[in-house]
Design an enzyme around this catalytic site. Structure first.
Site, PDB file in Angstrom:
ATOM      1  N   ASP A   4       1.044  -0.989   0.467  1.00  0.00           N
ATOM      2  CA  ASP A   4       0.142  -0.329  -0.174  1.00  0.00           C
ATOM      3  C   ASP A   4       0.925   1.315   0.556  1.00  0.00           C
ATOM      4  O   ASP A   4       2.331   0.925   0.338  1.00  0.00           O
ATOM      5  CB  ASP A   4      -1.024   0.055   1.346  1.00  0.00           C
ATOM      6  CG  ASP A   4      -2.519   0.997   0.899  1.00  0.00           C
ATOM      7  OD1 ASP A   4      -2.721   1.772  -0.048  1.00  0.00           O
ATOM      8  OD2 ASP A   4      -2.960   1.018   1.701  1.00  0.00           O
ATOM      9  N   HIS A  36      -1.409   1.351   7.047  1.00  0.00           N
ATOM     10  CA  HIS A  36      -1.892   2.300   7.397  1.00  0.00           C
ATOM     11  C   HIS A  36      -2.783   1.957   8.593  1.00  0.00           C
ATOM     12  O   HIS A  36      -3.380   0.584   8.308  1.00  0.00           O
ATOM     13  CB  HIS A  36      -2.346   3.695   6.608  1.00  0.00           C
ATOM     14  CG  HIS A  36      -3.826   3.537   5.899  1.00  0.00           C
ATOM     15  ND1 HIS A  36      -4.721   2.991   6.377  1.00  0.00           N
ATOM     16  CD2 HIS A  36      -3.099   2.059   4.568  1.00  0.00           C
ATOM     17  CE1 HIS A  36      -5.792   2.313   5.129  1.00  0.00           C
ATOM     18  NE2 HIS A  36      -4.438   2.739   4.288  1.00  0.00           N
ATOM     19  N   HIS A  68      -7.284   5.523   7.543  1.00  0.00           N
ATOM     20  CA  HIS A  68      -8.669   5.010   7.002  1.00  0.00           C
ATOM     21  C   HIS A  68      -8.858   3.558   6.622  1.00  0.00           C
ATOM     22  O   HIS A  68      -8.081   2.902   7.069  1.00  0.00           O
ATOM     23  CB  HIS A  68      -8.829   5.589   5.026  1.00  0.00           C
ATOM     24  CG  HIS A  68      -7.731   5.605   4.592  1.00  0.00           C
ATOM     25  ND1 HIS A  68      -6.928   5.799   4.337  1.00  0.00           N
ATOM     26  CD2 HIS A  68      -8.140   4.768   3.233  1.00  0.00           C
ATOM     27  CE1 HIS A  68      -5.949   5.026   3.169  1.00  0.00           C
ATOM     28  NE2 HIS A  68      -7.185   4.265   2.559  1.00  0.00           N
ATOM     29  N   GLU A 108      -6.791  -2.413   7.643  1.00  0.00           N
ATOM     30  CA  GLU A 108      -6.748  -3.161   6.905  1.00  0.00           C
ATOM     31  C   GLU A 108      -6.289  -3.995   7.323  1.00  0.00           C
ATOM     32  O   GLU A 108      -6.273  -5.193   6.222  1.00  0.00           O
ATOM     33  CB  GLU A 108      -6.332  -1.866   5.168  1.00  0.00           C
ATOM     34  CG  GLU A 108      -7.688  -1.164   4.892  1.00  0.00           C
ATOM     35  CD  GLU A 108      -6.999  -0.409   4.003  1.00  0.00           C
ATOM     36  OE1 GLU A 108      -5.993  -0.061   3.215  1.00  0.00           O
ATOM     37  OE2 GLU A 108      -7.627   0.701   3.547  1.00  0.00           O
TER      38      GLU A 108
END
Length: 272
Positions: free
Chosen positions: A5, A101, A112, A131
């Site tokens: 990511d 993150h 997020h 995530e």
């Protein structure tokens, strides 16, 4: 496999750094590729002989293939059934969460969960889920250990809870959602290579552990809950919340992808 990511990559601190087509994105995709290459080098040093990089950010066309370490292969492009974790069901010996993150509603750089703004909370079986936590549950279902997690310091703190045996690398320290104290690439590259080599000590399949899961999603507006509640098995549980059950984490993540896709399509301009 490296699930790569971008929000947690070296130097990234704000929106334009990760939005395809912007001038800052052109700069940071090079740093992103550098993080991936440093990790590939460490995995190879630790004994990995087949390394797949799953390009997992936004359009999933951000990494520079022409600059990729030739010891790896890259899976790029959207519409992969398991998205960030496509390939986890192919007999892997380990997975790296690179550039990750913190989750929606949490402190952390560019925090997020899947959608950049519309989701304010996701819970997996009642626990707040980034995530990384969602993807760890999927990896566990397929008997794949998480070897390394990198991102900001808040991401590393989160990872110590959901993947306590994984090595962590903080490439920056969060000041706010859009500011961080960042380490230069020369330092983060060395840290990532060393951590990936160390992580390979824990490589090796574990016993797959599948079972039912429940996911709750909180949005920032009521119409997003209403829009996603039309999905079979998804129930509106509050003004801005929906929830659903799934027999396995694989099915839960596929359903979650549908929820996020419909919510994203239902958002309208600045009002969301």
């Amino acid at each position: 496999m490296i699930s790569a990511d971008m929000e947690g990559a070296t130097g990234v601190t704000w929106t334009d750094d990760v939005v395809p087509g912007t001038e800052p994105w052109q700069r940071f995709r090079r740093l992103f590729t550098g993080d991936v290459n440093a990790t590939i080098a460490g995995l190879a040093d630790g004994g990995a002989t087949d390394i797949l990089v799953n390009e997992a950010h936004s359009t999933q066309r951000n990494l520079l293939l022409e600059d990729l370490d030739p010891r790896a292969r890259m899976l790029t492009g959207k519409h992969k059934p398991l998205s960030m974790m496509e390939g986890i069901d192919t007999g892997l010996d380990g997975v790296v969460f690179l550039g990750y993150h913190t989750g929606a509603g949490c402190d952390g750089v560019l925090s997020h969960t899947y959608l950049p703004n519309q989701i304010t909370d996701v819970r997996l079986d009642g626990t707040p889920a980034s995530e990384g936590r969602l993807n760890t549950a999927l990896a566990t279902e397929h008997g794949v250990p998480v070897l390394l997690v990198s991102g900001d310091d808040k991401t590393c703190d989160d990872a110590r809870d959901y993947a306590p045996t994984a090595t962590t690398v903080a490439v920056k320290h969060c000041v706010s959602r859009y500011a961080a104290v960042c380490l230069p690439p020369s330092r983060t590259s060395a840290d990532l290579t060393a951590a990936a080599t160390d992580g390979m000590r824990r490589a090796g399949r574990t016993t797959p552990s599948a079972g039912p899961h429940h996911i709750d999603v909180e949005f920032d507006a009521s119409h997003l809950a209403q829009a996603t509640a039309v999905i079979p098995t998804v129930e509106q549980t509050g003004v801005r919340t929906v929830g659903f059950d799934a027999p396995t984490m694989t099915e839960a993540m596929k359903a979650f992808k549908i929820v996020t896709a419909i919510a994203d399509g239902a958002a309208q301009g600045k009002y969301g």
